[in-house]
Enzyme design. Structure first.
Site, PDB file in Angstrom:
ATOM      1  N   GLY A  11       0.634   3.083  -1.836  1.00  0.00           N
ATOM      2  CA  GLY A  11       1.687   2.243  -1.256  1.00  0.00           C
ATOM      3  C   GLY A  11       2.018   1.054  -2.147  1.00  0.00           C
ATOM      4  N   LEU A  47      -5.815  -0.698   3.313  1.00  0.00           N
ATOM      5  CA  LEU A  47      -4.370  -0.945   3.285  1.00  0.00           C
ATOM      6  C   LEU A  47      -3.576   0.207   3.892  1.00  0.00           C
ATOM      7  CD1 LEU A  47      -3.935  -2.341  -0.370  1.00  0.00           C
ATOM      8  CD2 LEU A  47      -4.759  -3.500   1.677  1.00  0.00           C
ATOM      9  N   TYR A 107       3.364  -0.609  16.457  1.00  0.00           N
ATOM     10  CA  TYR A 107       2.723  -1.023  15.201  1.00  0.00           C
ATOM     11  C   TYR A 107       1.955  -2.336  15.402  1.00  0.00           C
ATOM     12  CZ  TYR A 107       2.348  -3.006  10.482  1.00  0.00           C
ATOM     13  OH  TYR A 107       1.879  -3.587   9.320  1.00  0.00           O
ATOM     14  N   GLY A 162      -4.644   3.561   1.156  1.00  0.00           N
ATOM     15  CA  GLY A 162      -3.249   3.135   0.990  1.00  0.00           C
ATOM     16  C   GLY A 162      -2.948   2.784  -0.455  1.00  0.00           C
ATOM     17  N   SER A 167      -1.449  -8.098  10.089  1.00  0.00           N
ATOM     18  CA  SER A 167      -0.019  -8.355   9.882  1.00  0.00           C
ATOM     19  C   SER A 167       0.514  -9.459  10.783  1.00  0.00           C
ATOM     20  CB  SER A 167       0.744  -7.061  10.180  1.00  0.00           C
ATOM     21  OG  SER A 167       2.115  -7.322  10.325  1.00  0.00           O
ATOM     22  N   GLU A 190       3.120  -9.283  12.185  1.00  0.00           N
ATOM     23  CA  GLU A 190       3.771  -8.572  13.287  1.00  0.00           C
ATOM     24  C   GLU A 190       2.953  -8.726  14.580  1.00  0.00           C
ATOM     25  OE1 GLU A 190       6.756  -7.428  12.706  1.00  0.00           O
ATOM     26  OE2 GLU A 190       7.062  -6.367  14.583  1.00  0.00           O
ATOM     27  N   HIS A 233       5.884  -9.128   2.701  1.00  0.00           N
ATOM     28  CA  HIS A 233       5.902  -9.294   1.243  1.00  0.00           C
ATOM     29  C   HIS A 233       6.544  -8.073   0.609  1.00  0.00           C
ATOM     30  CE1 HIS A 233       1.974  -7.963   2.695  1.00  0.00           C
ATOM     31  NE2 HIS A 233       1.942  -7.146   1.662  1.00  0.00           N
ATOM     32  N   ASP A 261       1.403  -2.277  -1.778  1.00  0.00           N
ATOM     33  CA  ASP A 261       0.296  -3.206  -2.038  1.00  0.00           C
ATOM     34  C   ASP A 261      -0.832  -2.522  -2.801  1.00  0.00           C
ATOM     35  OD1 ASP A 261       1.859  -4.783  -0.462  1.00  0.00           O
ATOM     36  OD2 ASP A 261       0.327  -5.205   1.050  1.00  0.00           O
TER      37      ASP A 261
END
Ligand code: NAP
Ligand code: F7E
Length: 343
Positions: free
Chosen positions: A11, A85, A154, A8, A130, A132, A184, A13
């Protein structure tokens, strides 16, 4: 010289973590997905920055859905630390593509954990977990002991990965940590997440490049921090004597409406004249409120957020205003050229 592997890396992050680790003297390897157009926009500046001395940033083609590429990259990069990530990270999209999301965000983590365990179980492993996962929250604020109640494909996929990380730590002694990060943001945030969607649209509205902004649920509340602050917490987790899981959050909570207020006020605009609700952006199930308690990270990692809500909004608005100005300048130039006709 320490070596880190980041999935990742292209991305939001990934780009901040790359800068951070290069600044710490690491050699940084990243997993890059092949695409027909280049997708390294967030990293391009790093190649020419003084931090990238001696070409310490190296990218490898691979994919979390392809175990053989992960084996190959681990073999080539020989990392001391792996930061996982990579993800299909958009919650609403996960309702449209649940199977793909679970393949990347859940099984992808398992593929990587297996590759690490087989190749070198002394590698330190960070998992991008996360907030989430808290979903329909069981308590407020949420901390490391709050039970999970995910409300999206997700969130379910991230909860699966969370437990596999715990399982690999307990079963095989892997130094594997979950960073349970609350939302974030930054000027590098993807343009279809609500904060960046708002700052992009508001700045374009300010310059007359658009008039309307279509959004979904304005009452949702989030604990929004700055991505640049949060990547340091990831690194600190892997420098601890023992692997543990940590919540990373600001401890402050604002609604989407509050974000609209702060953004449009900064631009001397009234969002109520421009925002319309489009049910397309509502989700089959919503996470109404997320608010994190990062006391453990403060105590054990010595980490705390440096950027407040107003500063975060300001940084995103200023960045996007500059983008809008560039767009406007190109538009004006073309309009002038058209008036003059072909030379
Ligand atoms: P992001 O900007 O969406 O970046 C996701 C990265 O994953 C991109 O580099 C993307 O590559 C890569 N990726 C996607 N599918 C992949 C696959 N199959 N194989 C390899 N790479 C793949 O996300 P972010 O905001 O930086 O978040 C980083 C991580 O933290 C994600 O796991 C996210 O779920 C998690 N997280 C984020 C937040 C947040 O508020 N930002 C909060 C908690 C947790 P391309 O560039 O090629 O698309
Ligand atoms: O939505 C509401 C939406 O997509 C925030 C990811 O990084 O953080 C992120 O997930 C809120 C939600 O982020 C629109 O319904 C209203 O309540 O910016 P978001 P998210 O869903 O919180 C977690 C921690 C992650 O791990 C994820 O990877 O805003 N909302 N109107 C909208 N959201 C979007 N995207 N677009 C709208 O038009």
């Amino acid at each position: 010289m320490k070596r880190a592997l980041i999935t990742g890396i292209t991305g939001q992050d990934g780009s901040y973590l790359t800068e951070f680790l290069l600044g710490k003297g690491y050699e940084v390897h990243g997993v890059l997905r092949r695409s027909s157009s280049t997708n390294i926009d967030r990293l391009r500046h790093v190649y020419t920055s003084p931090q990238n001395t001696a070409g310490r940033l190296k990218l490898h083609y691979g994919d979390l859905n392809d175990s053989s590429s992960l084996d190959k990259i681990l073999d080539q990069s020989r990392p001391d630390e792996v930061y996982n990530l990579a993800a299909q990270s958009h919650v609403r999209v996960s309702f449209e593509q649940p199977i793909y999301t679970v393949d990347v965000d859940a099984l992808g983590t398992l593929r990587l954990l297996e590759a690490v365990r087989r190749q070198n179980p002394t590698i330190r492993f960070y998992q991008a977990s996360s907030s989430e996962m808290y979903g329909k929250v069981r308590e407020t604020p949420q901390d490391e002991n709050t039970p999970f109640a995910p409300r999206s494909p997700y969130g379910c996929a991230k909860a699966y990965s969370y437990w596999q990380v715990v399982n690999y730590r307990e079963s095989y002694g892997l130094f594997a940590c979950n960073g349970i990060l609350f939302n974030h943001e930054s000027p590098r945030r993807g343009e279809n997440f609500v904060t960046r969607k708002i700052t992009r649209a508001a700045t374009r509205i300010k310059l007359g490049l658009q008039d309307k902004l279509f959004l979904g649920n304005l009452d949702a509340k989030r604990d929004w921090g700055f991505a640049g602050d949060y990547v340091e917490a990831m690194w600190r987790m892997l420098q601890q004597p023992e692997a543990e899981d940590f919540v990373v959050a600001t401890g402050e909570c604002y609604s989407v409406k509050d974000f609209l207020d702060a953004t449009f006020e900064r631009l001397d605009l009234d969002w109520k004249s421009h925002v319309e609700i489009d049910p397309w952006y509502l989700r089959p199930a919503e996470v109404d409120l997320l608010l994190g308690n990062a006391a453990k990270a403060r105590e054990k990692l010595g980490w705390e957020p440096r950027t407040g809500f107003a500063e975060l909004v300001g940084m995103m608005v200023d960045h996007d205003l500059e983008l809008a100005r560039e767009e406007k300048a190109v538009q004006d130039f073309r309009a002038e050229g058209a008036d003059e006709g072909p030379s």
